[in-house]
Design a protein around this motif. Structure first.
Motif, PDB file in Angstrom:
ATOM      1  N   ASP A   3       0.805  -1.213   0.000  1.00  0.00           N
ATOM      2  CA  ASP A   3       0.000   0.000   0.000  1.00  0.00           C
ATOM      3  C   ASP A   3       0.838   1.263   0.000  1.00  0.00           C
ATOM      4  O   ASP A   3       0.308   2.360  -0.101  1.00  0.00           O
ATOM      5  CB  ASP A   3      -0.960   0.008   1.197  1.00  0.00           C
ATOM      6  CG  ASP A   3      -0.234  -0.095   2.525  1.00  0.00           C
ATOM      7  OD1 ASP A   3      -0.858   0.196   3.532  1.00  0.00           O
ATOM      8  OD2 ASP A   3       0.951  -0.484   2.535  1.00  0.00           O
ATOM      9  N   TRP A 197      -1.364   8.173   3.481  1.00  0.00           N
ATOM     10  CA  TRP A 197      -0.914   7.494   4.689  1.00  0.00           C
ATOM     11  C   TRP A 197       0.373   6.725   4.429  1.00  0.00           C
ATOM     12  O   TRP A 197       0.551   6.142   3.362  1.00  0.00           O
ATOM     13  CB  TRP A 197      -2.012   6.547   5.166  1.00  0.00           C
ATOM     14  CG  TRP A 197      -1.728   5.812   6.442  1.00  0.00           C
ATOM     15  CD1 TRP A 197      -1.498   4.485   6.589  1.00  0.00           C
ATOM     16  CD2 TRP A 197      -1.673   6.387   7.760  1.00  0.00           C
ATOM     17  NE1 TRP A 197      -1.297   4.172   7.908  1.00  0.00           N
ATOM     18  CE2 TRP A 197      -1.393   5.325   8.660  1.00  0.00           C
ATOM     19  CE3 TRP A 197      -1.824   7.670   8.270  1.00  0.00           C
ATOM     20  CZ2 TRP A 197      -1.276   5.520  10.029  1.00  0.00           C
ATOM     21  CZ3 TRP A 197      -1.702   7.873   9.627  1.00  0.00           C
ATOM     22  CH2 TRP A 197      -1.434   6.801  10.495  1.00  0.00           C
ATOM     23  N   ILE A 240      -7.882   4.726   8.835  1.00  0.00           N
ATOM     24  CA  ILE A 240      -6.950   3.651   9.179  1.00  0.00           C
ATOM     25  C   ILE A 240      -7.534   2.956  10.408  1.00  0.00           C
ATOM     26  O   ILE A 240      -7.768   3.594  11.433  1.00  0.00           O
ATOM     27  CB  ILE A 240      -5.553   4.202   9.492  1.00  0.00           C
ATOM     28  CG1 ILE A 240      -5.119   5.206   8.414  1.00  0.00           C
ATOM     29  CG2 ILE A 240      -4.552   3.068   9.624  1.00  0.00           C
ATOM     30  CD1 ILE A 240      -5.124   4.670   7.009  1.00  0.00           C
ATOM     31  N   GLY A 242      -7.693  -0.134  13.317  1.00  0.00           N
ATOM     32  CA  GLY A 242      -6.966  -1.125  14.103  1.00  0.00           C
ATOM     33  C   GLY A 242      -5.812  -0.504  14.866  1.00  0.00           C
ATOM     34  O   GLY A 242      -4.906   0.068  14.257  1.00  0.00           O
ATOM     35  N   ASP A 244      -3.310  -1.797  16.419  1.00  0.00           N
ATOM     36  CA  ASP A 244      -1.994  -2.363  16.113  1.00  0.00           C
ATOM     37  C   ASP A 244      -1.454  -1.802  14.802  1.00  0.00           C
ATOM     38  O   ASP A 244      -0.274  -1.440  14.712  1.00  0.00           O
ATOM     39  CB  ASP A 244      -2.072  -3.891  16.033  1.00  0.00           C
ATOM     40  CG  ASP A 244      -2.283  -4.538  17.393  1.00  0.00           C
ATOM     41  OD1 ASP A 244      -2.037  -3.854  18.409  1.00  0.00           O
ATOM     42  OD2 ASP A 244      -2.692  -5.705  17.426  1.00  0.00           O
ATOM     43  N   ARG A 245      -2.316  -1.739  13.797  1.00  0.00           N
ATOM     44  CA  ARG A 245      -1.857  -1.214  12.516  1.00  0.00           C
ATOM     45  C   ARG A 245      -1.465   0.265  12.650  1.00  0.00           C
ATOM     46  O   ARG A 245      -0.437   0.691  12.113  1.00  0.00           O
ATOM     47  CB  ARG A 245      -2.937  -1.359  11.444  1.00  0.00           C
ATOM     48  CG  ARG A 245      -2.422  -0.819  10.105  1.00  0.00           C
ATOM     49  CD  ARG A 245      -3.475  -0.582   9.064  1.00  0.00           C
ATOM     50  NE  ARG A 245      -2.881   0.122   7.916  1.00  0.00           N
ATOM     51  CZ  ARG A 245      -3.554   0.539   6.871  1.00  0.00           C
ATOM     52  NH1 ARG A 245      -4.860   0.338   6.804  1.00  0.00           N
ATOM     53  NH2 ARG A 245      -2.945   1.188   5.885  1.00  0.00           N
ATOM     54  N   ILE A 246      -2.280   1.038  13.331  1.00  0.00           N
ATOM     55  CA  ILE A 246      -1.989   2.464  13.479  1.00  0.00           C
ATOM     56  C   ILE A 246      -0.637   2.656  14.162  1.00  0.00           C
ATOM     57  O   ILE A 246       0.204   3.433  13.709  1.00  0.00           O
ATOM     58  CB  ILE A 246      -3.114   3.159  14.272  1.00  0.00           C
ATOM     59  CG1 ILE A 246      -4.403   3.187  13.437  1.00  0.00           C
ATOM     60  CG2 ILE A 246      -2.708   4.574  14.673  1.00  0.00           C
ATOM     61  CD1 ILE A 246      -5.634   3.584  14.216  1.00  0.00           C
ATOM     62  N   ARG A 247      -0.416   1.933  15.264  1.00  0.00           N
ATOM     63  CA  ARG A 247       0.857   2.090  15.969  1.00  0.00           C
ATOM     64  C   ARG A 247       2.028   1.625  15.107  1.00  0.00           C
ATOM     65  O   ARG A 247       3.064   2.292  15.035  1.00  0.00           O
ATOM     66  CB  ARG A 247       0.846   1.309  17.289  1.00  0.00           C
ATOM     67  CG  ARG A 247       2.207   1.262  17.982  1.00  0.00           C
ATOM     68  CD  ARG A 247       2.119   0.757  19.401  1.00  0.00           C
ATOM     69  NE  ARG A 247       1.593   1.788  20.276  1.00  0.00           N
ATOM     70  CZ  ARG A 247       2.318   2.770  20.805  1.00  0.00           C
ATOM     71  NH1 ARG A 247       3.605   2.878  20.516  1.00  0.00           N
ATOM     72  NH2 ARG A 247       1.780   3.655  21.594  1.00  0.00           N
ATOM     73  N   THR A 248       1.872   0.492  14.422  1.00  0.00           N
ATOM     74  CA  THR A 248       2.951  -0.013  13.570  1.00  0.00           C
ATOM     75  C   THR A 248       3.286   0.972  12.465  1.00  0.00           C
ATOM     76  O   THR A 248       4.467   1.243  12.181  1.00  0.00           O
ATOM     77  CB  THR A 248       2.552  -1.369  12.969  1.00  0.00           C
ATOM     78  OG1 THR A 248       2.364  -2.323  14.031  1.00  0.00           O
ATOM     79  CG2 THR A 248       3.627  -1.883  12.030  1.00  0.00           C
ATOM     80  N   ASP A 249       2.263   1.530  11.835  1.00  0.00           N
ATOM     81  CA  ASP A 249       2.496   2.485  10.757  1.00  0.00           C
ATOM     82  C   ASP A 249       3.144   3.757  11.272  1.00  0.00           C
ATOM     83  O   ASP A 249       4.068   4.307  10.648  1.00  0.00           O
ATOM     84  CB  ASP A 249       1.183   2.818  10.058  1.00  0.00           C
ATOM     85  CG  ASP A 249       0.668   1.681   9.174  1.00  0.00           C
ATOM     86  OD1 ASP A 249       1.374   0.649   9.069  1.00  0.00           O
ATOM     87  OD2 ASP A 249      -0.436   1.825   8.597  1.00  0.00           O
ATOM     88  N   ARG A 252       6.712   3.294  11.949  1.00  0.00           N
ATOM     89  CA  ARG A 252       7.512   3.270  10.713  1.00  0.00           C
ATOM     90  C   ARG A 252       7.778   4.689  10.206  1.00  0.00           C
ATOM     91  O   ARG A 252       8.902   5.001   9.789  1.00  0.00           O
ATOM     92  CB  ARG A 252       6.792   2.442   9.653  1.00  0.00           C
ATOM     93  CG  ARG A 252       7.668   2.066   8.470  1.00  0.00           C
ATOM     94  CD  ARG A 252       6.931   1.198   7.477  1.00  0.00           C
ATOM     95  NE  ARG A 252       7.852   0.654   6.488  1.00  0.00           N
ATOM     96  CZ  ARG A 252       8.307  -0.591   6.480  1.00  0.00           C
ATOM     97  NH1 ARG A 252       7.944  -1.434   7.429  1.00  0.00           N
ATOM     98  NH2 ARG A 252       9.138  -0.999   5.527  1.00  0.00           N
TER      99      ARG A 252
END
Length: 413
Positions: A3, A197, A240, A242, A244-249, A252
């Motif tokens: 993505d 994003w 966005i 989730g 977990d996804r928000i924190r992981t992104d 990064r």
């Protein structure tokens, strides 16, 4: 990372995406969004409604019509996440008699500065974005908006919903706000993270604006990250979802920007030049992010300017008001326009487009219609466009507009 590998046409579609929308999108119970140049959001409560941004001037009536079926009461407040017209352009269409308009610290000053400089900014914006927006005419002028500038952490409750307004500057403006709904664990970040994003922020836009502080951006990112949101709603595109996804992104993005920051400062201390650092600093593959909005090399340049200012100590002439192009006529007279254009063509043929453009700009500054220089510049711009892969929209639109200008000159030759 699939993505993050979208190309510039996808970002161009985001800019235009409101055009084809037929209904408001449901984000969560009682929360709806309409897509626009920057999106507008309706949050309903048991005691009236709240808008988070109102979209662009030209789409205000459409946005209001799309959201009308979901309205539940009077519009109690409009929260503006930043002082750019694509966020508040529809304010006059939405605002009612008792509506509070809330904005971040410095909103009025920033908007007045932007408005004052429209004769400077508008032609640059049209050159970059005119083709992308596909407008038949210029947009309506932005409305005059007076907002209550709130302090960081200002909160209010309507019906069953709590709203907390957090000052998160430097994604795009120093007055930027994020809107946090703690019970639902939803945060609206506006354009803090740019139009795409998981992409490199643009700390210095090509159209012109105040440079954005990299350090302050990282602090604002952390402010959002510690919320632990389950849904993060940006100014563009889909939410966005989730925690977990928000924190992981966000981890990064923080890692990528921090890497560029530290590498730039280390390079400065090592005595490396700005252009050397722009050419050599890269984000490691394991933390790479897309380059659709900003670029690593532009971030290097923004960091250099943030920490060191405009004087690079490369030439005494930097201290004075006579630019390098003041001697272009001398160079053309001494070397000959045809010889310089021929050497530019050689550079382009060898795959050295920037060297070619440097020479072409000297010739064209003195002889704007020089056919060989225009042709060499067009070829060099095409090489840059091909090498870019269309991965950054601002770069793509700039190169295309420069190529179009060469084509227009050549057609009239």
């Amino acid at each position: 990372m699939a993505d993050t590998q979208e190309k510039a046409p996808a970002l161009a579609a985001l800019v235009r995406q409101g055009d084809a929308q037929k209904e408001a999108d449901g984000i969560a119970p009682g929360i709806f969004g309409v897509r626009d140049i920057s999106n507008a959001y309706l949050v309903t409560t048991g005691d009236g409604d709240v808008m988070i941004n109102t979209g662009f001037m030209d789409n205000a009536a459409r946005n209001a019509a799309l959201l009308a079926p979901h309205r539940t009461g009077p519009l109690r407040a409009v929260v503006l996440t930043q002082s750019h017209a694509d966020h508040f352009g529809g304010i006059d269409t939405f605002r009612e008699g008792g509506t509070q308009v809330l904005a971040g610290p410095g909103f009025a000053r920033n908007w007045q500065d932007m408005k004052r400089l429209q004769p400077f900014f508008a032609p640059r914006s049209r050159k970059l974005w005119g083709g992308t927006l596909n407008r038949g005419s210029r947009p309506a002028p932005p409305p005059d908006v007076t907002a209550q500038e709130i302090a960081d952490g200002y909160g209010f409750t309507l019906g069953e919903r709590r709203f907390e307004l957090l000052h998160t500057p430097e994604g795009e403006t120093t007055d930027a706000l994020s809107v946090w709904l703690p019970e639902e664990r939803i945060v609206f970040t506006g354009n803090l993270f740019g139009p795409v994003w998981l992409s490199m922020p643009n700390f210095n836009t090509l159209r012109g604006d105040r440079p954005r502080s990299v350090r302050t951006f990282l602090a604002s990112l952390e402010r959002v990250r510690v919320l632990g949101a389950d849904i993060l709603v940006t100014g563009h595109g889909d939410p966005i979802v989730g925690a977990d996804r928000i924190r992981t992104d966000l981890d990064r993005v923080e890692a990528a920007v921090s890497h560029v920051l530290h590498a730039t400062l280390e390079g400065m201390n090592a005595g490396k030049s700005l252009h050397e650092l722009m050419r050599t600093i890269e984000v490691p593959e394991d933390i790479t992010i897309a380059q659709m909005h900003g670029k690593t090399s532009w971030t290097v340049k923004a960091i250099w300017h943030e920490y060191a200012g405009w004087f690079r100590t490369e030439s005494t002439t930097e201290l004075y008001g006579v630019p390098q192009d003041a001697v272009h006529a001398d160079l053309v007279e001494l070397a000959g326009a045809d010889a310089l254009a021929a050497r530019a063509q050689d550079h382009a043929a060898k795959g050295e487009p920037l060297e070619a453009i440097h020479l072409c700009d000297i010739v064209l500054h003195v002889h704007p219609d020089h056919t060989e220089a225009l042709g060499a510049k067009h070829a060099a711009l095409g090489l840059l466009l091909s090498a870019s892969g269309g991965s950054n929209l601002s770069e793509t639109m700039w190169l295309k507009s420069e190529m179009a200008a060469c084509e227009e000159k050549l057609a009239g030759a």
